[in-house]
Design a protein around this motif. Structure first.
Motif, PDB file in Angstrom:
ATOM      1  N   THR A 112      -2.189  -5.185 -33.820  1.00  0.00           N
ATOM      2  CA  THR A 112      -0.943  -5.795 -34.286  1.00  0.00           C
ATOM      3  C   THR A 112      -0.497  -5.166 -35.599  1.00  0.00           C
ATOM      4  OG1 THR A 112      -1.493  -7.896 -33.223  1.00  0.00           O
ATOM      5  CG2 THR A 112       0.157  -7.949 -34.971  1.00  0.00           C
ATOM      6  N   SER A 115       0.827  -1.565 -35.063  1.00  0.00           N
ATOM      7  CA  SER A 115       1.889  -1.365 -34.079  1.00  0.00           C
ATOM      8  C   SER A 115       3.161  -0.789 -34.684  1.00  0.00           C
ATOM      9  CB  SER A 115       2.197  -2.691 -33.365  1.00  0.00           C
ATOM     10  OG  SER A 115       2.646  -3.663 -34.307  1.00  0.00           O
ATOM     11  N   ASP A 290      -4.252 -14.157 -39.165  1.00  0.00           N
ATOM     12  CA  ASP A 290      -4.749 -14.193 -37.791  1.00  0.00           C
ATOM     13  C   ASP A 290      -6.032 -15.006 -37.680  1.00  0.00           C
ATOM     14  OD1 ASP A 290      -2.622 -12.618 -37.252  1.00  0.00           O
ATOM     15  OD2 ASP A 290      -3.743 -10.953 -36.371  1.00  0.00           O
TER      16      ASP A 290
END
Length: 307
Positions: A112, A115, A290
């Protein structure tokens, strides 16, 4: 030549007009004309011929303009590079994590983060908590994820994840019918537990650690993922964290909570005597964000397994 002369020369080349150049640069027309004359004196040749209100560049001026454009493209690249650094889109990240986290959650979090950062490189290694702490303190790793350690002087330990433990029982196992499995219930059963270069057993409550080590048949594996696979194949009861069990659902096993508040306390390690780059700080924020979501999902999963 100086930078201001080159800037004015370039603008005149682009607009073909002293008036328009002065307007765009927010200076007077005489100032533009003066700087052009000074530039011609410096280079030793004529740059423009005048035809009415328009300026026409000489061949030498055209050749000089090409070089000036190369300079400005270089400045543009430098500006974009600085912007990438400012927005944490460029650089090298070195993250060390215990095996428990290096498969599943951490790779997903790293993916993530990467990206929208195509120019960021990543080194992700799985090591013991002891190795991770030394690596972060020495500057070989930017960030470390491992078990909490007492009296660790070289790193700052920030609580990151609390992962409850669960028992993964093959379907039909007698303990699988219970809502919650207590530590004493495990005695006499085949138990599958991680025993790698990270001393996970030291992080467990002593009664549970003693039961695991005292079983006549010892089933030790390197990762919690391997323990889960063995349970799915009916070998025994796997003692793993809830996040591992949640990431790999299976209809061949039954998952039950283990005891009360038994789990691993994972910390994020940062160097105590060295500041972190903006890139590292951005990764740190991503991990904390996260981890909070992952922890909530893990506890919700444990609660659901008990019903």
């Amino acid at each position: 030549m100086n930078a201001r002369q080159v800037e004015i020369f370039r603008m005149v080349m682009l607009t073909g007009s002293v008036t328009e150049s002065a307007k765009r640069l927010n200076v007077s027309q005489p100032a533009v004309s003066k700087q052009l004359r000074l530039l011609e004196d410096d280079v030793g040749f004529t740059l423009f011929s005048r035809n009415g209100n328009r300026l026409h560049p000489t061949d030498e001026a055209t050749a000089l303009f090409e070089q000036a454009e190369m300079l400005y493209r270089g400045l543009d690249q430098l500006d974009r590079f600085a912007e990438d650094l400012r927005e944490s889109r460029r650089g090298m990240l070195r993250v060390a994590a215990m095996p428990l986290l290096s498969q599943g959650w951490l790779p997903c979090t790293a993916a993530t983060f990467l990206s929208d950062r195509p120019d960021v490189s990543l080194s992700l290694v799985a090591r013991s908590t002891d190795w991770i702490a030394r690596s972060v303190a020495a500057g070989r790793s930017d960030l470390g994820l491992g078990l909490f350690r007492k009296d660790e002087l070289g790193v700052i330990q920030t609580p990151l994840l609390q992962l409850p433990l669960v028992c993964v029982c093959p379907k039909g196992h007698p303990l699988g019918g219970r809502k919650r499995i207590e530590v004493d219930d495990l005695a006499g059963h085949d138990l599958i537990a991680p025993s790698n270069f990270d001393p996970l057993h030291l992080a467990l409550p002593q009664p549970l650690s003693q039961i695991i080590s005292s079983q006549p048949r010892r089933l030790e594996v390197f990762t919690t993922q391997t323990a889960l696979e063995l349970a799915m194949n009916g070998v025994g009861i796997a003692i793993v964290d809830a996040m591992t069990a949640l990431e790999r659902p299976s209809d061949t096993v039954v998952v039950r909570p283990l005891g009360q508040n038994i789990g691993f306390n994972i910390v994020l390690m940062t160097p105590r005597h060295r500041s972190n780059s903006r890139l590292v700080q951005s990764m740190q924020q991503q991990l904390v964000s996260d981890a909070l979501s992952a922890q909530e999902r893990a506890f919700q999963y444990v609660a659901a397994c008990e019903t």
